[in-house]
Design an enzyme around this catalytic site. Structure first.
Site, PDB file in Angstrom:
ATOM      1  N   GLY A  79       4.720  -7.711  -6.903  1.00 52.76           N
ATOM      2  CA  GLY A  79       4.771  -9.134  -6.535  1.00 52.76           C
ATOM      3  C   GLY A  79       3.475  -9.819  -6.945  1.00 52.76           C
ATOM      4  O   GLY A  79       2.401  -9.242  -6.818  1.00 52.76           O
ATOM      5  N   THR A 133      -2.492  -7.366  -3.193  1.00 51.29           N
ATOM      6  CA  THR A 133      -1.256  -7.643  -2.455  1.00 51.29           C
ATOM      7  C   THR A 133      -1.558  -8.590  -1.303  1.00 51.29           C
ATOM      8  O   THR A 133      -2.578  -8.443  -0.614  1.00 51.29           O
ATOM      9  CB  THR A 133      -0.555  -6.392  -1.873  1.00 51.29           C
ATOM     10  OG1 THR A 133       0.422  -6.814  -0.920  1.00 51.29           O
ATOM     11  CG2 THR A 133      -1.490  -5.423  -1.170  1.00 51.29           C
ATOM     12  N   ILE A 134      -0.647  -9.534  -1.104  1.00 53.04           N
ATOM     13  CA  ILE A 134      -0.810 -10.424   0.056  1.00 53.04           C
ATOM     14  C   ILE A 134      -0.635  -9.618   1.341  1.00 53.04           C
ATOM     15  O   ILE A 134      -1.084 -10.032   2.392  1.00 53.04           O
ATOM     16  CB  ILE A 134       0.187 -11.612   0.045  1.00 53.04           C
ATOM     17  CG1 ILE A 134       1.648 -11.136   0.095  1.00 53.04           C
ATOM     18  CG2 ILE A 134      -0.057 -12.526  -1.136  1.00 53.04           C
ATOM     19  CD1 ILE A 134       2.637 -12.252   0.450  1.00 53.04           C
ATOM     20  N   ASP A 135       0.022  -8.450   1.257  1.00 50.56           N
ATOM     21  CA  ASP A 135       0.342  -7.681   2.469  1.00 50.56           C
ATOM     22  C   ASP A 135      -0.867  -6.970   3.081  1.00 50.56           C
ATOM     23  O   ASP A 135      -0.824  -6.561   4.241  1.00 50.56           O
ATOM     24  CB  ASP A 135       1.415  -6.623   2.168  1.00 50.56           C
ATOM     25  CG  ASP A 135       2.689  -7.222   1.591  1.00 50.56           C
ATOM     26  OD1 ASP A 135       2.925  -8.423   1.803  1.00 50.56           O
ATOM     27  OD2 ASP A 135       3.433  -6.487   0.916  1.00 50.56           O
ATOM     28  N   GLY A 184       4.930  -9.491   4.499  1.00 46.47           N
ATOM     29  CA  GLY A 184       4.066  -8.382   4.890  1.00 46.47           C
ATOM     30  C   GLY A 184       4.717  -7.031   4.730  1.00 46.47           C
ATOM     31  O   GLY A 184       4.107  -5.993   4.953  1.00 46.47           O
ATOM     32  N   GLN A 190       3.869 -18.618   0.588  1.00 52.19           N
ATOM     33  CA  GLN A 190       2.613 -17.965   0.973  1.00 52.19           C
ATOM     34  C   GLN A 190       2.023 -17.101  -0.139  1.00 52.19           C
ATOM     35  O   GLN A 190       0.934 -16.561  -0.017  1.00 52.19           O
ATOM     36  CB  GLN A 190       2.789 -17.144   2.259  1.00 52.19           C
ATOM     37  CG  GLN A 190       3.666 -15.946   2.135  1.00 52.19           C
ATOM     38  CD  GLN A 190       4.325 -15.535   3.441  1.00 52.19           C
ATOM     39  OE1 GLN A 190       3.686 -14.979   4.312  1.00 52.19           O
ATOM     40  NE2 GLN A 190       5.620 -15.792   3.574  1.00 52.19           N
TER      41      GLN A 190
HETATM   42  O1  F6P Z   1       4.540  -7.147  -1.465  1.00 53.81           O
HETATM   43  C1  F6P Z   1       4.438  -8.512  -1.483  1.00 53.81           C
HETATM   44  C2  F6P Z   1       5.686  -9.157  -1.000  1.00 53.81           C
HETATM   45  O2  F6P Z   1       5.480 -10.551  -1.042  1.00 53.81           O
HETATM   46  C3  F6P Z   1       6.178  -8.706   0.376  1.00 53.81           C
HETATM   47  O3  F6P Z   1       5.452  -9.284   1.422  1.00 53.81           O
HETATM   48  C4  F6P Z   1       7.620  -9.115   0.315  1.00 53.81           C
HETATM   49  O4  F6P Z   1       8.426  -8.329   1.154  1.00 53.81           O
HETATM   50  C5  F6P Z   1       7.979  -8.878  -1.111  1.00 53.81           C
HETATM   51  O5  F6P Z   1       6.780  -8.884  -1.843  1.00 53.81           O
HETATM   52  C6  F6P Z   1       8.915  -9.910  -1.690  1.00 53.81           C
HETATM   53  O6  F6P Z   1       9.250  -9.539  -2.973  1.00 53.81           O
HETATM   54  P1  F6P Z   1      10.039 -10.409  -4.028  1.00 53.81           P
HETATM   55  O7  F6P Z   1       9.039 -11.212  -4.768  1.00 53.81           O
HETATM   56  O8  F6P Z   1      10.685  -9.400  -4.904  1.00 53.81           O
HETATM   57  O9  F6P Z   1      11.001 -11.297  -3.299  1.00 53.81           O
END
Ligand code: F6P
Length: 346
Positions: free
Chosen positions: A10, A125-127, A170, A278
């Site tokens: 992501g 990572t934002i997480d 997250g 976010q």
């Molecule tokens: O790992 C970052 C993240 O934004 C998570 O918080 C979220 O669950 C996931 O990626 C969303 O992924 P996508 O961009 O594939 O919808």
């Protein structure tokens, strides 16, 4: 040297700032820099683009990634790893900087281990769920956006005497929820690591209303499993299929929680799912600085030939740790952080 740079998983604010910070000292050392398009997919399929001073100019405040990204796992593509090794060799690349989270860096750790692949990592990572580093870049920006949203929801919640449920990202950790919830003064925060029950959450809201506060803010992390006194636990997902790293697409728990809260408390409840808002846009100053420091460290590691390492933040220092250590397990929210949040529940 020819230095490859890849962004995977992501996207998040600060990726471009890292690319710039890897490239600048590399140019000065006389190295060439080449961008790998779309994460590991670019190495599997052989999609590259040269990066010169012009390409990296103006990147510091720019959100997203100029290289594009994907969730491709070369270990899940038939012959994928061989293609990565082949394309890497054909391009004459000497070292790779992989900027990513647990998945992208998990591949980096494995390919380093198995093939002595010359790779260094940068924790993105934002997480904020990568181990061996205090913070990943991108997290501060996400927390900032979520906090601002919570502030805004406060004023409308108060005007209408409503409960506002805010769902944040997250994945399987609650870092964004806990930090933005503390910063935004949330009245209840629900995270995967410390799953209080829906009944307990409702009791906190009622307690607050008994104290004369007729609105409440509830922050829920997308990975929180709805938990009930009966012992029932339920993960809410958007689809059952998993990606190439085995992840389900989370999201939607906020809506179910809001329904539960309204039913059990009788208070009018609304839900806001912040989603990819976010993750988009310009990085905060803190993330720009962290991304820059990480990028410089990665460039040094490459220059010194110290592969299999990842730039990390420990205290106020940028250090390096092994990719294996960083990806061995997720960094979850410890109890003492949740205690800070809980001190303001109800
Ligand atoms: O790992 C970052 C993240 O934004 C998570 O918080 C979220 O669950 C996931 O990626 C969303 O992924 P996508 O961009 O594939 O919808």
């Amino acid at each position: 040297m020819r230095v490859g740079v890849l962004t995977g998983g992501g996207d998040c604010p600060g990726l471009n700032a890292v690319i710039r910070a890897v490239a600048r000292p590399s140019f000065e050392r006389g190295h060439e820099v080449v961008g790998v398009r779309a994460g590991w997919r670019g190495l599997v399929e052989g999609i590259f683009e040269p990066l010169g001073p012009r390409e990296i100019s103006g990147l510091l405040p720019r959100g997203g990634t100029i290289l594009g990204t994907s969730r491709t796992n070369p270990y899940k593509v038939d012959g994928g790893v061989e293609q990565v090794l082949g394309n890497f060799g054909e391009q004459g690349i000497d070292a790779l900087v992989a900027i990513g989270g647990e998945d992208t860096l998990g591949v980096a750790a494995k390919i380093f281990e198995e093939h002595d692949f010359p790779v260094v990592g940068v924790p993105k990572t934002i997480d904020n769920d990568l181990a061996a580093t205090d913070y990943t870049f991108g997290f501060d920006t996400a927390v900032f956006i979520c906090t601002e949203a919570i502030d805004r929801l406060h004023t409308t919640a108060e005007s209408h005497n409503r409960v506002m449920v805010v769902e944040v990202m997250g994945r399987h950790t609650g870092w964004i929820a806990v930090m933005s919830g503390i910063a935004g003064g949330a009245d209840v925060i629900l995270i995967p690591e410390q799953p209080i029950t829906v009944e307990q959450a409702c009791a906190e809201i009622k307690r607050r209303h008994e104290r004369g506060k007729d609105f409440s803010i509830v922050v829920v992390s997308e990975g929180y499993e709805l938990s009930y006194e009966s012992g029932e636990r339920r993960q809410v997902t958007q689809e059952t299929a998993t990606d190439e790293f085995g992840h389900v697409r989370l999201g939607g728990v906020g809506h179910e929680l809001a329904r539960d809260i309204e039913e059990r408390t009788g208070f009018e409840t609304r839900v806001t799912v912040l989603g990819h808002v976010q993750r988009g846009g310009s990085p905060t100053p803190r993330d720009r600085v962290l991304a820059t420091r990480y990028g410089l460290k990665a460039a040094d590691l490459v220059h010194e030939g110290r592969f299999g390492r990842m730039a990390a933040l420990q205290g106020d220092d940028i250090v390096d740790v092994s990719l294996a250590e960083a990806t061995a397990e997720l960094k979850t929210v410890p109890e003492d952080w949740y205690a800070v949040a809980k001190a303001f529940f109800g």
